[in-house]
Design a protein around this motif. Structure first.
Motif, PDB file in Angstrom:
ATOM      1  N   LEU A  22      70.792  48.269  57.143  1.00  0.00           N
ATOM      2  CA  LEU A  22      71.001  46.909  57.054  1.00  0.00           C
ATOM      3  C   LEU A  22      69.770  46.193  56.246  1.00  0.00           C
ATOM      4  N   VAL A  23      68.649  46.562  56.796  1.00  0.00           N
ATOM      5  CA  VAL A  23      67.570  45.908  55.953  1.00  0.00           C
ATOM      6  C   VAL A  23      67.286  46.262  54.629  1.00  0.00           C
ATOM      7  N   VAL A  24      67.598  47.748  54.390  1.00  0.00           N
ATOM      8  CA  VAL A  24      67.363  48.216  52.968  1.00  0.00           C
ATOM      9  C   VAL A  24      68.635  47.601  52.233  1.00  0.00           C
ATOM     10  N   CYS A  25      69.737  47.317  52.521  1.00  0.00           N
ATOM     11  CA  CYS A  25      70.866  46.714  51.817  1.00  0.00           C
ATOM     12  C   CYS A  25      70.637  45.310  51.440  1.00  0.00           C
ATOM     13  N   SER A  26      69.900  44.643  52.293  1.00  0.00           N
ATOM     14  CA  SER A  26      69.560  43.412  52.360  1.00  0.00           C
ATOM     15  C   SER A  26      68.589  43.143  51.327  1.00  0.00           C
ATOM     16  N   ILE A  27      67.508  44.113  51.468  1.00  0.00           N
ATOM     17  CA  ILE A  27      66.526  43.987  50.347  1.00  0.00           C
ATOM     18  C   ILE A  27      67.060  44.284  49.109  1.00  0.00           C
ATOM     19  N   PHE A  28      67.700  45.162  48.941  1.00  0.00           N
ATOM     20  CA  PHE A  28      68.558  45.444  47.491  1.00  0.00           C
ATOM     21  C   PHE A  28      69.371  44.506  46.953  1.00  0.00           C
ATOM     22  N   ALA A  29      70.206  43.768  47.746  1.00  0.00           N
ATOM     23  CA  ALA A  29      70.776  42.844  47.378  1.00  0.00           C
ATOM     24  C   ALA A  29      70.209  41.317  47.028  1.00  0.00           C
ATOM     25  N   ILE A  30      69.002  41.381  47.651  1.00  0.00           N
ATOM     26  CA  ILE A  30      68.190  40.076  47.153  1.00  0.00           C
ATOM     27  C   ILE A  30      67.488  40.383  46.102  1.00  0.00           C
ATOM     28  N   THR A  31      67.126  41.610  45.866  1.00  0.00           N
ATOM     29  CA  THR A  31      66.549  42.088  44.477  1.00  0.00           C
ATOM     30  C   THR A  31      67.496  41.904  43.445  1.00  0.00           C
ATOM     31  N   ILE A  32      68.778  42.454  43.613  1.00  0.00           N
ATOM     32  CA  ILE A  32      69.784  42.220  42.538  1.00  0.00           C
ATOM     33  C   ILE A  32      70.102  40.772  42.249  1.00  0.00           C
ATOM     34  N   LEU A  33      69.881  39.808  43.064  1.00  0.00           N
ATOM     35  CA  LEU A  33      70.244  38.558  42.850  1.00  0.00           C
ATOM     36  C   LEU A  33      68.867  37.799  42.088  1.00  0.00           C
ATOM     37  N   ILE A  34      67.719  38.383  42.390  1.00  0.00           N
ATOM     38  CA  ILE A  34      66.469  37.848  41.929  1.00  0.00           C
ATOM     39  C   ILE A  34      66.599  38.355  40.354  1.00  0.00           C
ATOM     40  N   ILE A  35      66.883  39.477  40.132  1.00  0.00           N
ATOM     41  CA  ILE A  35      66.991  40.145  38.914  1.00  0.00           C
ATOM     42  C   ILE A  35      68.023  39.371  37.810  1.00  0.00           C
ATOM     43  N   ASN A  36      69.141  39.234  38.464  1.00  0.00           N
ATOM     44  CA  ASN A  36      70.355  38.314  37.792  1.00  0.00           C
ATOM     45  C   ASN A  36      69.783  37.028  37.292  1.00  0.00           C
ATOM     46  N   LEU A  37      68.978  36.292  38.064  1.00  0.00           N
ATOM     47  CA  LEU A  37      68.623  34.927  38.007  1.00  0.00           C
ATOM     48  C   LEU A  37      67.439  35.013  36.863  1.00  0.00           C
ATOM     49  N   LEU A  38      66.537  36.139  36.886  1.00  0.00           N
ATOM     50  CA  LEU A  38      65.475  36.290  35.894  1.00  0.00           C
ATOM     51  C   LEU A  38      66.183  36.576  34.555  1.00  0.00           C
ATOM     52  N   LEU A  39      67.082  37.452  34.595  1.00  0.00           N
ATOM     53  CA  LEU A  39      67.877  38.032  33.283  1.00  0.00           C
ATOM     54  C   LEU A  39      68.694  36.939  32.711  1.00  0.00           C
ATOM     55  N   LYS A  40      69.300  35.907  33.457  1.00  0.00           N
ATOM     56  CA  LYS A  40      70.203  34.904  32.924  1.00  0.00           C
ATOM     57  C   LYS A  40      69.048  33.753  32.289  1.00  0.00           C
ATOM     58  N   GLN A  41      67.950  33.641  32.970  1.00  0.00           N
ATOM     59  CA  GLN A  41      66.848  32.637  32.377  1.00  0.00           C
ATOM     60  C   GLN A  41      65.981  33.274  31.095  1.00  0.00           C
ATOM     61  N   ALA A  42      65.562  34.568  31.279  1.00  0.00           N
ATOM     62  CA  ALA A  42      65.099  35.229  30.284  1.00  0.00           C
ATOM     63  C   ALA A  42      65.700  35.741  29.148  1.00  0.00           C
ATOM     64  N   VAL A  43      66.808  36.005  29.372  1.00  0.00           N
ATOM     65  CA  VAL A  43      67.617  36.925  28.346  1.00  0.00           C
ATOM     66  C   VAL A  43      68.934  36.380  27.933  1.00  0.00           C
ATOM     67  N   ILE A  44      69.623  36.163  28.845  1.00  0.00           N
ATOM     68  CA  ILE A  44      71.194  35.692  28.425  1.00  0.00           C
ATOM     69  C   ILE A  44      71.071  34.288  27.838  1.00  0.00           C
ATOM     70  N   LYS A  45      70.385  33.358  28.641  1.00  0.00           N
ATOM     71  CA  LYS A  45      70.228  32.025  27.748  1.00  0.00           C
ATOM     72  C   LYS A  45      69.917  31.810  26.616  1.00  0.00           C
ATOM     73  N   PRO A  46      68.466  32.721  26.251  1.00  0.00           N
ATOM     74  CA  PRO A  46      68.002  32.447  24.787  1.00  0.00           C
ATOM     75  C   PRO A  46      69.279  32.964  23.869  1.00  0.00           C
ATOM     76  N   LEU A  47      69.927  34.116  24.299  1.00  0.00           N
ATOM     77  CA  LEU A  47      70.773  34.930  23.188  1.00  0.00           C
ATOM     78  C   LEU A  47      71.877  33.869  23.209  1.00  0.00           C
ATOM     79  N   LYS A  48      72.538  33.220  24.139  1.00  0.00           N
ATOM     80  CA  LYS A  48      73.468  32.398  23.904  1.00  0.00           C
ATOM     81  C   LYS A  48      73.035  31.379  22.883  1.00  0.00           C
ATOM     82  N   SER A  49      72.026  30.810  23.093  1.00  0.00           N
ATOM     83  CA  SER A  49      71.488  29.611  22.279  1.00  0.00           C
ATOM     84  C   SER A  49      71.409  30.241  20.864  1.00  0.00           C
ATOM     85  N   MET A  50      70.758  31.615  20.864  1.00  0.00           N
ATOM     86  CA  MET A  50      70.812  32.181  19.338  1.00  0.00           C
ATOM     87  C   MET A  50      72.057  32.278  18.590  1.00  0.00           C
ATOM     88  N   ALA A  51      73.127  32.653  19.802  1.00  0.00           N
ATOM     89  CA  ALA A  51      74.606  32.998  18.996  1.00  0.00           C
ATOM     90  C   ALA A  51      74.948  31.498  18.601  1.00  0.00           C
TER      91      ALA A  51
END
Length: 299
Positions: free
Chosen positions: A222-251
């Motif tokens: 349960l602890v490991v799954c929680s850590i992985f879930a939080i990690t995925i959430l953080i990566i998604n937020l960073l990905l959206k801010q650093a990659v997806i948003k700039p690419l959408k703007s360029m598109a």
């Protein structure tokens, strides 16, 4: 199918796949570690119990027996309270009334006991024989099968280390008369000094170990799954801010330029790969503007 997914969906799919693979591998590794840890906890508790029983045996041998030894010669009924093994067994049975130790079992299995309740069965006899064959072996652990389920056991040899023990177990003639009257002349004799005659065995149902390890494994997973879930959430937020948003703007800027809005600019906010891409698009737009101006010049 992957080609039809958005970049964020692709990235999430890869993360979830990596997550599931990691969970399976972690589960297998953690299961082995947790099972071992649960077994060690049971062994540790069993060793404390054996040391406690040895203390009871020593107390009976050095303090109780000397006080009652004279009565054994005159009374017709033998006093089992003078026997170290009997005292240890009775103390352990009293201990088992405690819920934490209710599933533990204690036996001083002996090849040729005075009291037949201590008679070793075939499995216990094999353990004793192992101690006899290899005197350097001080402890054996493992699992044994019973109709009611498997038992985990820990065994230590019982060796005749004192001459005083032979008074009751050398020959019927040397034994107290009350002992002969109570148990007869056929069992518990012929023991020799420094001989392994039995084994102290503490057993506990293996289900106890399985339950302990299962609870620990569930908690850890349960602890490991929680850590992985939080990690995925953080990566998604960073990905959206650093990659997806700039690419959408360029598109969007690229779409504007393709419709003739040449005043739109590709924003270069970083110097990473996306920043380099934005800079390249700006140069491409500038080249396109120059080419169009050249085409529009009167010949």
């Amino acid at each position: 199918m992957l080609n039809n997914l958005r970049l964020g969906a692709k990235f999430n799919l890869l993360l979830i796949t990596a997550f599931l693979i990691s969970i399976v591998i972690s589960g297998i590794a953690l299961s082995a570690i947790v099972n071992r840890n649960a077994e060690e906890q049971v062994v540790s508790k069993a060793l404390i119990l054996i040391q406690t029983m040895n203390s009871v045996r020593n107390y009976t041998s050095t303090q109780v027996n000397p006080q009652l030894a004279a009565r054994l010669e005159t009374e017709s009924e033998f006093l089992p309270q003078t026997v170290p093994g009997y005292s240890a067994r009775e103390v352990f049975e009293n201990l088992r009334t405690n819920r934490d130790y209710a599933d533990f079992f204690y036996k001083e299995a002996t090849l040729n006991p005075t009291n037949l309740r201590d008679k070793a069965d075939s499995f216990e006899s094999d353990l004793i024989q192992s101690f006899r064959n290899n005197l350097s072996t001080k402890e054996l652990t493992g699992f044994r099968s019973f109709p009611g389920g498997d038992l985990f056991y820990i065994a230590r040899p019982i060796t005749i280390g004192k001459e005083s023990c032979l008074r009751c177990h050398s020959t019927p003639e040397a034994a107290p008369k009350s002992m002969i009257a109570s148990y007869g002349r056929d069992n518990g004799f012929g023991w020799k000094l420094n001989e392994v005659v039995g084994a102290q065995i503490i057993s506990v149902p293996s289900q106890e170990i399985i339950n302990n390890s299962r609870q620990s494994l569930i908690l850890v997973m349960l602890v490991v799954c929680s850590i992985f879930a939080i990690t995925i959430l953080i990566i998604n937020l960073l990905l959206k801010q650093a990659v997806i948003k700039p690419l959408k703007s360029m598109a969007q800027v690229a779409h504007d330029v393709s419709t003739g809005k040449m005043d739109s600019e590709f924003q270069q906010t970083s110097h990473d790969e996306i920043g380099v891409l934005a800079n390249a698009f700006n140069r491409m737009k500038l080249s396109l503007v120059m080419a169009m101006e050249m085409l529009n010049k009167p010949q």
